[in-house]
Design an enzyme around this catalytic site. Structure first.
Site, PDB file in Angstrom:
ATOM      1  CB  VAL A 437       7.651  11.574  18.335  1.00 18.00           C
ATOM      2  CG1 VAL A 437       8.476  11.853  17.099  1.00 18.00           C
ATOM      3  CG2 VAL A 437       7.506  10.070  18.524  1.00 18.00           C
ATOM      4  CG  HIS A 438       6.290   9.271  22.655  1.00 12.52           C
ATOM      5  ND1 HIS A 438       6.498   7.926  22.824  1.00 12.52           N
ATOM      6  CD2 HIS A 438       5.597   9.389  21.496  1.00 12.52           C
ATOM      7  CE1 HIS A 438       5.945   7.265  21.818  1.00 12.52           C
ATOM      8  NE2 HIS A 438       5.399   8.124  20.993  1.00 12.52           N
ATOM      9  CB  ALA A 439       6.764  15.574  25.527  1.00  7.78           C
TER      10      ALA A 439
END
Lengths: 506, 178
Positions: A437-439
């Protein structure tokens, strides 16, 4: 004032001192700080405007409403990584777990050493973290909000002498509803939607929801105008055009959308770094099944994190997942799926994120959307396997009788003595279920314009009045949840703009 | 209601739902239509490349038995037990793409099933009651878990309303485990 797509009945031309694209952690926070200082701000948000009254705790309703592509985004590679991000007013802060961690010092040290960001010290960033924490009410959870899953997690970590921290979360009087990822139904999670956005609106900022920026026009090395499409919320088709002429343009659409917009606008090309250096904190999860009822969903989404293995690049936590999503992560379907899910109240879902040791890239597809590519390397491969093994150790210590694994051909183990199987099974990358869910990283910051897209204040090296304040500017893996880092960097960018008001807005 | 999936693809999805839908003797709520409608709605939100890719994957599933198994029937016309066996072959396949396609197809069908009130009640997921309990709707509010609350109180969690940031030491190498 918030204008939703269906209220727009004709093409509109706006002018503002600052136009902010994106209303999440990076956009919403910056917009509010500027608006409160008297700057005229227009915010464009591609997603819809929903309040807690419209949130549903059930995924089949909430996901299409609040998530980009209804949560179906995929990062291409082996394995393909499922990627989720918010697309609504408030951005991913509306659907995240609310974890708030300052940027670890070891990460800041790396930023200073590798990217020449000398000013990125804990002391220099302290006032920005403090301000953000006050704005979004960062606080530990009350005992009343914590569930049995957290208790088992804490007891097991203590038994193993592993370092475990109570999570700091942006919440006010959280009762442990565990509905964070579908939008907090009681507004106790202090997302940007209910903290920064109202502040910005109260000071006269104007927000257009259902409005997708498609191009940034520039002249003589300066960004001058944003061209956006006002969309029909249901069909996502263009209804009208909105153009915003602004003295400063801020991109905060996230680490996938922002580079795509830059590429589509032909801006910031010189560094050759736009869309490169994509980082994503690959995650694995393990489901423990216990003899006694756990009902882990009856308690806050994520009350603790195990930081024992941060130096190895592994962060562990339990997380509330709706049964519909938990069932998707398990290989079973049909009757076998139901038989497994009948043990739902005996399950505890634990996850681990690993630090990136490689990078991927974002490509702008011919149809104008970003395509993300990320190939997990051998270090991450080993980390993912070790992370799953450590999660099993924690869950068995907590009393699990069985652990369901994220591997295609080794689907479960039944005791601590079977953990070596995880290392011995020769699990290939394609056999691991990975999600994130991280970028970050795709418009990274740094002093050298040849190696970075923006400077330490988020200002584009090539286009001087163009700022970026989303996760894309984070140049390295963080190892912890990123929202507070993003907000602090955006707040810092806001202060920089205000200190140089005459130059940028005069 | 507008349909995003073509009638042909809907037929394949319907056949897929018959296999993927969990059912057992004594518990088989009629949620097929809900599942199909969810799949249709969900598909409508897909990005362009997945809008193209998913029907291709479904056609591969549909005609796979003709191509790979020499079957005379496509997937949607196979008997339920044969369809089940065929799909399981995809789940266990050595080809990652096949396994990924099954995951995508499950994602299309299962969320509606496990969001159905009857199903949630069956697996003991009473979220509404939990929300009423912790928010004190019609009654005094209660802790999320009385057992956990007592445990964390004993650990001093309510003594320190603002636990300080763990600080740099938590992230430094060589830190001693507690």
């Amino acid at each position: 004032m918030i204008t939703i797509g269906e209220q727009v009945t004709r093409d509109i031309q706006e002018t503002a001192e600052v136009c902010v694209i994106g209303s999440g952690a990076g956009g919403g926070s910056l917009a509010a700080e500027l608006a409160e200082a008297g700057v005229e701000v227009v915010i464009l948000e591609e997603g819809g405007y929903y309040t807690s009254k419209e949130f549903s705790p059930h995924p089949h309703k909430a996901i299409p409403q609040l998530y980009r592509d209804a949560g179906s985004s995929t990062i291409l590679g082996t394995p393909a990584i499922i990627f989720s991000e918010g697309r609504c007013v408030g951005g991913s802060t509306v659907i995240n777990g609310g974890m708030c961690w300052r940027t670890p010092e070891r990460v800041l040290h790396r930023w200073r050493r590798e990217f020449g960001l000398e000013e990125m010290t804990p002391e220099n960033l302290e006032p920005f973290f403090a301000k953000v924490e006050e704005r979004i009410n960062v606080a530990p959870q009350s005992p009343e909000s914590l569930g049995k899953g957290d208790m088992l997690f804490k007891q097991a970590a203590d038994k193993l002498h592993w370092l475990i921290h109570p999570n700091r979360r942006n919440q006010k009087d959280c009762t442990g509803e565990d509905a964070c990822v579908f939008g907090c139904p009681t507004d106790r999670k202090q997302s940007v939607l209910i903290t920064y956005i109202p502040r910005a609106m109260a000071q006269g900022a104007r927000l257009y929801a259902d409005t997708r920026a498609v191009k940034i026009k520039a002249q003589n090395g300066r960004a001058t105008e944003v061209v956006a499409q006002v969309l029909d919320r249901q069909t996502r088709k263009k209804r009208h055009t909105l153009t915003v002429k602004a003295k400063v343009i801020v991109l905060a659409g996230g680490a996938l959308q922002t580079p795509c917009l830059l590429m589509g606008s032909g801006l910031a090309k010189k560094s050759g770094q736009v869309g490169k250096n994509f980082l994503c904190h690959p995650n694995v999860k393990v489901v423990g099944i216990f003899e006694d009822e756990v009902r882990y969903w009856a308690g806050v989404h994520q009350g603790h994190q195990v930081h024992e293995f941060l130096e190895e690049g592994i962060l562990m936590a339990i997380g509330g997942v709706h049964p519909a999503l938990a069932a998707l992560g398990l290989p079973q379907y049909g009757r076998r799926s139901l038989e497994l899910m009948e043990q739902w109240n005996h399950m505890l879902v634990a996850g681990a994120l690993v630090d990136d040791t490689t990078t991927g890239k974002i490509v702008r597809a011919p149809w104008g959307q970003p395509l993300a590519f990320y190939q997990v390397d051998h270090v991450e491969h080993e980390r993912l396997i070790r992370a799953a093994a450590l999660l099993c150790e924690l869950l068995f210590t907590a009393g699990a009788k069985k652990c369901l694994l994220p591997f295609t051909y080794l689907q479960e183990i039944s005791g601590m003595d079977e953990i070596p199987k995880i290392y011995e099974a020769g699990i290939k990358l394609s056999e691991i279920e990975v999600l994130t869910v991280h970028a970050f990283g795709t418009t990274r910051m740094g002093r050298d314009p040849r190696r970075a897209v923006v400077n330490g204040f988020g200002e584009c090296h090539e286009v001087k009045n163009l700022f970026i304040t989303d996760g894309g500017i984070i140049p390295t893996s963080l190892g912890v949840n990123p929202q507070e880092t993003i907000m602090a960097l955006a707040t810092r960018a806001g202060q920089y703009l205000l200190e140089n008001r005459a130059r940028y807005l005069g | 209601m507008a349909q995003n999936l073509s009638p042909r693809v809907r037929r394949i999805v319907r056949a897929l739902i018959e296999v993927v839908k969990p059912r057992k003797p004594g518990f088989d709520p009629p949620v097929e239509e809900e599942m199909l409608e969810f799949a249709d709605t969900f598909y409508g939100y897909f990005p362009w490349h997945m809008k193209v890719g998913l029907p291709l994957g479904l056609y591969l599933l549909e005609f796979g038995p003709l191509i790979f198994q020499g079957s005379l029937l496509p997937f949607s016309r196979m008997k339920l037990e044969n369809r089940d066996r065929y799909l399981q072959g995809w789940v266990d396949s050595k080809i990652g793409l096949r396994r990924d396609l099954v995951k995508g197809m499950k994602a299309l069908c299962l969320p509606a099933y496990y969001s159905n009130p009857e199903v949630m009640a069956h697996i003991g997921f009473d979220l509404e009651a939990h929300l009423r309990k912790v928010n004190g709707v019609g009654q005094p509010s209660e802790p999320a878990s009385a057992e956990a609350c007592a445990f964390f109180r004993k650990q001093g969690y309510d003594q320190n309303p603002r636990i300080p940031y763990p600080g740099r030491d938590a992230f430094k190498p060589g830190r001693q485990a507690r």
